[in-house]
Design a protein around this motif. Sequence first.
Motif, PDB file in Angstrom:
ATOM      1  N   TRP A 353       3.874  26.002  40.107  1.00 39.34           N
ATOM      2  CA  TRP A 353       4.733  26.494  39.027  1.00 39.34           C
ATOM      3  C   TRP A 353       6.145  25.959  39.212  1.00 39.34           C
ATOM      4  O   TRP A 353       6.697  25.952  40.322  1.00 39.34           O
ATOM      5  N   VAL A 354       6.758  25.506  38.130  1.00 38.40           N
ATOM      6  CA  VAL A 354       8.112  24.954  38.151  1.00 38.40           C
ATOM      7  C   VAL A 354       8.980  25.794  37.224  1.00 38.40           C
ATOM      8  O   VAL A 354       8.603  26.096  36.088  1.00 38.40           O
ATOM      9  N   ALA A 355      10.159  26.181  37.721  1.00 33.76           N
ATOM     10  CA  ALA A 355      11.072  27.020  36.942  1.00 33.76           C
ATOM     11  C   ALA A 355      11.527  26.307  35.673  1.00 33.76           C
ATOM     12  O   ALA A 355      11.539  25.074  35.583  1.00 33.76           O
ATOM     13  N   TRP A 356      11.948  27.088  34.717  1.00 34.70           N
ATOM     14  CA  TRP A 356      12.312  26.577  33.389  1.00 34.70           C
ATOM     15  C   TRP A 356      13.363  25.473  33.476  1.00 34.70           C
ATOM     16  O   TRP A 356      13.230  24.418  32.847  1.00 34.70           O
ATOM     17  N   ASN A 357      14.402  25.673  34.257  1.00 32.83           N
ATOM     18  CA  ASN A 357      15.505  24.700  34.317  1.00 32.83           C
ATOM     19  C   ASN A 357      15.108  23.397  35.004  1.00 32.83           C
ATOM     20  O   ASN A 357      15.844  22.400  34.917  1.00 32.83           O
ATOM     21  N   ASP A 358      13.975  23.392  35.701  1.00 32.31           N
ATOM     22  CA  ASP A 358      13.525  22.188  36.413  1.00 32.31           C
ATOM     23  C   ASP A 358      12.470  21.405  35.646  1.00 32.31           C
ATOM     24  O   ASP A 358      11.958  20.402  36.151  1.00 32.31           O
ATOM     25  N   ARG A 359      12.145  21.855  34.443  1.00 30.25           N
ATOM     26  CA  ARG A 359      11.103  21.187  33.670  1.00 30.25           C
ATOM     27  C   ARG A 359      11.696  20.082  32.797  1.00 30.25           C
ATOM     28  O   ARG A 359      12.748  20.268  32.191  1.00 30.25           O
ATOM     29  N   PRO A 360      11.024  18.938  32.712  1.00 29.76           N
ATOM     30  CA  PRO A 360      11.484  17.877  31.816  1.00 29.76           C
ATOM     31  C   PRO A 360      11.482  18.369  30.376  1.00 29.76           C
ATOM     32  O   PRO A 360      10.647  19.178  29.972  1.00 29.76           O
ATOM     33  N   SER A 361      12.409  17.844  29.601  1.00 31.38           N
ATOM     34  CA  SER A 361      12.522  18.280  28.208  1.00 31.38           C
ATOM     35  C   SER A 361      11.518  17.602  27.297  1.00 31.38           C
ATOM     36  O   SER A 361      11.312  18.032  26.170  1.00 31.38           O
ATOM     37  N   GLN A 362      10.871  16.533  27.794  1.00 30.35           N
ATOM     38  CA  GLN A 362       9.891  15.825  26.978  1.00 30.35           C
ATOM     39  C   GLN A 362       8.773  15.287  27.865  1.00 30.35           C
ATOM     40  O   GLN A 362       8.992  15.008  29.036  1.00 30.35           O
ATOM     41  N   SER A 363       7.577  15.159  27.292  1.00 32.98           N
ATOM     42  CA  SER A 363       6.413  14.626  28.023  1.00 32.98           C
ATOM     43  C   SER A 363       6.266  15.281  29.388  1.00 32.98           C
ATOM     44  O   SER A 363       5.994  14.615  30.390  1.00 32.98           O
ATOM     45  N   GLU A 364       6.445  16.601  29.410  1.00 37.49           N
ATOM     46  CA  GLU A 364       6.442  17.315  30.687  1.00 37.49           C
ATOM     47  C   GLU A 364       5.156  17.125  31.467  1.00 37.49           C
ATOM     48  O   GLU A 364       5.150  17.073  32.692  1.00 37.49           O
ATOM     49  N   HIS A 365       4.029  16.991  30.755  1.00 39.31           N
ATOM     50  CA  HIS A 365       2.742  16.955  31.445  1.00 39.31           C
ATOM     51  C   HIS A 365       2.540  15.685  32.264  1.00 39.31           C
ATOM     52  O   HIS A 365       1.629  15.628  33.093  1.00 39.31           O
ATOM     53  N   THR A 366       3.358  14.658  32.052  1.00 38.96           N
ATOM     54  CA  THR A 366       3.244  13.457  32.878  1.00 38.96           C
ATOM     55  C   THR A 366       4.565  13.060  33.525  1.00 38.96           C
ATOM     56  O   THR A 366       4.653  11.998  34.133  1.00 38.96           O
ATOM     57  N   ARG A 367       5.582  13.921  33.421  1.00 41.28           N
ATOM     58  CA  ARG A 367       6.897  13.537  33.950  1.00 41.28           C
ATOM     59  C   ARG A 367       7.520  14.600  34.856  1.00 41.28           C
ATOM     60  O   ARG A 367       8.688  14.477  35.226  1.00 41.28           O
ATOM     61  N   THR A 368       6.785  15.642  35.215  1.00 45.80           N
ATOM     62  CA  THR A 368       7.348  16.666  36.094  1.00 45.80           C
ATOM     63  C   THR A 368       7.483  16.122  37.516  1.00 45.80           C
ATOM     64  O   THR A 368       6.489  15.700  38.117  1.00 45.80           O
ATOM     65  N   PRO A 369       8.671  16.134  38.094  1.00 45.31           N
ATOM     66  CA  PRO A 369       8.893  15.515  39.403  1.00 45.31           C
ATOM     67  C   PRO A 369       8.595  16.435  40.580  1.00 45.31           C
ATOM     68  O   PRO A 369       9.426  16.608  41.479  1.00 45.31           O
ATOM     69  N   LEU A 370       7.413  17.019  40.588  1.00 48.89           N
ATOM     70  CA  LEU A 370       6.966  17.840  41.721  1.00 48.89           C
ATOM     71  C   LEU A 370       6.019  17.009  42.570  1.00 48.89           C
ATOM     72  O   LEU A 370       4.935  16.636  42.118  1.00 48.89           O
ATOM     73  N   ASN A 371       6.414  16.698  43.792  1.00 50.34           N
ATOM     74  CA  ASN A 371       5.517  15.953  44.668  1.00 50.34           C
ATOM     75  C   ASN A 371       4.240  16.742  44.925  1.00 50.34           C
ATOM     76  O   ASN A 371       4.257  17.975  44.992  1.00 50.34           O
ATOM     77  N   HIS A 372       3.140  16.030  45.080  1.00 51.55           N
ATOM     78  CA  HIS A 372       1.851  16.664  45.345  1.00 51.55           C
ATOM     79  C   HIS A 372       1.508  16.480  46.818  1.00 51.55           C
ATOM     80  O   HIS A 372       1.199  15.375  47.257  1.00 51.55           O
ATOM     81  N   ILE A 373       1.560  17.564  47.578  1.00 48.61           N
ATOM     82  CA  ILE A 373       1.309  17.500  49.013  1.00 48.61           C
ATOM     83  C   ILE A 373      -0.201  17.431  49.259  1.00 48.61           C
ATOM     84  O   ILE A 373      -0.949  18.315  48.859  1.00 48.61           O
ATOM     85  N   LEU A 374      -0.632  16.377  49.929  1.00 49.38           N
ATOM     86  CA  LEU A 374      -2.050  16.193  50.234  1.00 49.38           C
ATOM     87  C   LEU A 374      -2.406  16.638  51.655  1.00 49.38           C
ATOM     88  O   LEU A 374      -3.543  17.006  51.920  1.00 49.38           O
ATOM     89  N   PHE A 375      -1.446  16.579  52.574  1.00 47.96           N
ATOM     90  CA  PHE A 375      -1.717  16.967  53.965  1.00 47.96           C
ATOM     91  C   PHE A 375      -0.414  17.502  54.545  1.00 47.96           C
ATOM     92  O   PHE A 375       0.621  16.844  54.498  1.00 47.96           O
ATOM     93  N   ARG A 376      -0.471  18.700  55.097  1.00 50.02           N
ATOM     94  CA  ARG A 376       0.713  19.246  55.729  1.00 50.02           C
ATOM     95  C   ARG A 376       0.413  19.773  57.130  1.00 50.02           C
ATOM     96  O   ARG A 376      -0.747  19.942  57.527  1.00 50.02           O
ATOM     97  N   TYR A 377       1.475  20.019  57.859  1.00 44.91           N
ATOM     98  CA  TYR A 377       1.386  20.315  59.282  1.00 44.91           C
ATOM     99  C   TYR A 377       0.564  21.571  59.564  1.00 44.91           C
ATOM    100  O   TYR A 377      -0.197  21.615  60.536  1.00 44.91           O
ATOM    101  N   ALA A 378       0.696  22.594  58.716  1.00 42.89           N
ATOM    102  CA  ALA A 378      -0.077  23.816  58.928  1.00 42.89           C
ATOM    103  C   ALA A 378      -1.576  23.537  58.889  1.00 42.89           C
ATOM    104  O   ALA A 378      -2.356  24.130  59.650  1.00 42.89           O
TER     105      ALA A 378
END
Length: 512
Positions: A353-378
């Motif tokens: 989930w991304v807060a309102w102020n951090d969402r792109p104003s257009q084409s949000e479904h392909t332009r949201t800059p949230l990295n996708h973590i595939l492997f983490r230390y835990a």
Amino acid sequence: MMKRNNQLIIVVSVLAVLWSSCSDFLDQPIQGKQVLENYFANEDECLKALSGCYASLSPEDWWENDLFYLVGDICSDDAFKGNSLEGDQRDFGELARFNITPQNEWIQYKWQYAYEQIYRCNLVIKNVPEAPVSDDFKTRVVAEAKFLRAFAYFELVKNFGDVPLLLEPLTVNDPKQERVAASLIWEQIEKDLNDAALELSERSSQGAADIGRATKGAALAYLVKAYVYQEKWSEAETLAKQIVETGEYNLNDPFPTVWSIHNPNGNGSIFEIQTVFDNVLDAGTVLPVFTRSRADGGWGFATPSSHLDNFMAGDPRRDATIIKEGDYVDADYPSYDTQLSENETGRINRKYWVAWNDRPSQSEHTRTPLNHILFRYADLLLLHAEAAWHNGNEGEAISSVNMVRNRVGLGGLSSSGEQLLTDIYNERRMELALEGHRYYDLKRQKGIISPNSSRLKEVMDEFVSYNLGANSDYDAGNAKGSLFDEDVHLLFPIPQAEIDLSDGTITQNRGY
């Protein structure tokens, strides 16, 4: 690497179209066409080809790969298809219900884009060593390509079992491919990861421009996971311990910030898909929109189950994992609306989930800059704990799992025997919930009640019983999991289109 970058990514066309004609016009060379014979001529071209390998982790649009990362949740007790509109992504829902056929479009996409990544990696591995660039540059680029090829084969073998093994760029003149034993795929994965680890630098040695590229730690961490999937417990424990002792990763980021859009490549990140907002390019991720409530501009898929919510009750990680109908999220969302009329569970995934102020104003479904973590230390620490338990080193197992628990203020475990293993499994579920691991964890783990069976069977049997019995929540009465067949559904079917294209040299998995 950036998911897509107009200076780094190239689509390399390799299919030669052979025309026979007496026309002088048709016999003229094609102008403006990129061909392999004159490519890989400098460092920039080599990097562009390598960037194509990275781009295959999350290709141009949402359906090409991003959606399948959620299958590890919906094919388990952690999540449902979510969107209750039956005709909306029907095949995604059929995966969740284990009503799976070889014609399922998402199975086809997973196979197709994994082999696209392998093809691109093979091009780099074959051509870069002959490029007129420095030896150090060649070594690094080939090592990154080998890491990414290993990643693609990991995705294939854990989903399909035996698959074709391609170590050279496939051409139209090559013979029809056949599946090879999964053991040979694992062998190649290990080789590629070992090769990559020998040449790649640690994350702490990377310059700012290289953050997000494959590292020695990432290659070794995936090697640990490959060992765990094969039950090579001794190798897994030893290697995981070595990674821990490097001090490259830690759990210093508070759990609620691990997936924050403002914490890319955090202290515990071993490997993640890099994204960025761009006004022109689709360089972001679809996951926030895909999993968000339809009342909140999302599409409402992969919704958490009440079973998971109840399991996490009282755990400090619950509120950073699940948003339930009416929950306070922030000042903009003091009482969250999950749009119950089109949501199977009345919940959404908080991690994406991304807060309102951090969402792109257009084409949000392909332009949201949230990295996708595939492997983490835990994840690595919990794999180490699991391996240590199987090796009889309960003290080591407890130490690693308690590091994960202590980060969120929970007391340490002191259990032993089968209960300790169960506690490790439970910790994986809570720590990694809704990150795409659950189905794959359950099917590789042996049952607690019936050691000759998979945990997946035990869990799905209990899940069906819960949903059709004791459950009185939004998802009560849902028979998801009732079609699960352990003799069939530990693997997905080979896409029928691939079998047809091979003229039958590629065979089907049992039960499909």
